[in-house]
Design an enzyme around this catalytic site. Structure first.
Site: not given
Ligand code: VGL
Ligand code: ZN
Length: 215
Positions: A8, A106, A151
């Site tokens: 991410d 995702k 994540c």
């Molecule tokens: C994430 C919160 C919501 C992450 C993704 O990438 O850690 N955290 N969506």
């Protein structure tokens, strides 16, 4: 076969984004230096539809940080982030994406979140990542990215449970720390699941890439 899994590294998790992770930008130059040391680089991308159930804005009367029941699972509510096909969902412009061989998107189902790159939070569906990595012959998996306590944690835990020899590159990760100590607890959880906690210098000094060989 050694794989670097980048979690991410998207605009919304960086300064100026909707859900900035403190110091998130600091990992990108380091991750760019790490990439040539791997046989394979794979990335995950949080990729939500606008009506996603993890967005506080989609639950009138609820606020960011509240925990609700979403289709039978506890769900932390977040600001609107990483909406499909928007700037916030794009990889950071400073990230070297040329070596990324495969991207896993995702969090696409509005009824369930997906912190892990392998499964949704209810382990109802696989993203196909484990199958892809096995096809490629990956045994060693190095995890880096954002956010350590969400994540990254979920991805590394699943990887270890799936039987990959999993390592967390600690200095190439940053966390949210919604509650103080969340990152420390996440590191403990990963270590207890068999994830080896390490630092980038252990990779950068291994001499597996030609540019590291001195004169
Ligand atoms: C994430 C919160 C919501 C992450 C993704 O990438 O850690 N955290 N969506
Ligand atoms: Zn998300």
């Amino acid at each position: 076969m050694r794989c670097l899994l980048l979690v991410d590294l998207q605009n919304d998790f960086l300064p100026g984004g909707a859900l900035p992770v403190p110091e998130g930008e600091a990992v990108i130059p380091l991750i760019n230096r790490l990439q040539p040391h791997f046989d394979l680089v794979v990335a995950t991308q949080d990729w939500h539809p606008p009506n996603h159930g993890s967005f506080a804005a989609n639950h009138p009367g609820r606020r960011v940080g509240d925990v609700i029941d979403l289709d039978g699972l506890p769900q932390v509510l977040w600001p609107v982030h990483c909406v499909q096909f928007t700037w916030g969902a794009e990889f950071a412009p400073s990230l070297d994406t040329e070596r990324i061989a495969h991207v896993v998107r995702k969090g696409t189902d509005p009824r369930i979140d997906s912190y892990s790159g392998f499964f949704d939070n209810g382990r109802r569906r696989s993203t196909g990542l484990a199958e892809f990595l096995r096809q490629q012959g990956v045994n060693e998996l190095y995890v880096a990215g954002l956010a350590t306590d969400y994540c990254v944690r979920a991805t590394a835990l699943d990887a270890a449970h799936l039987g990959f020899d999993t390592r967390l590159v600690m200095d190439a990760c940053r966390g949210v720390n919604l509650q103080p100590g969340d990152v420390e607890r996440a590191l403990d959880d990963m270590a207890r699941a068999g994830v080896r906690l390490m630092q980038s210098r252990q990779i950068l000094s291994d001499g597996t890439h030609v540019s590291d060989v001195g004169p």
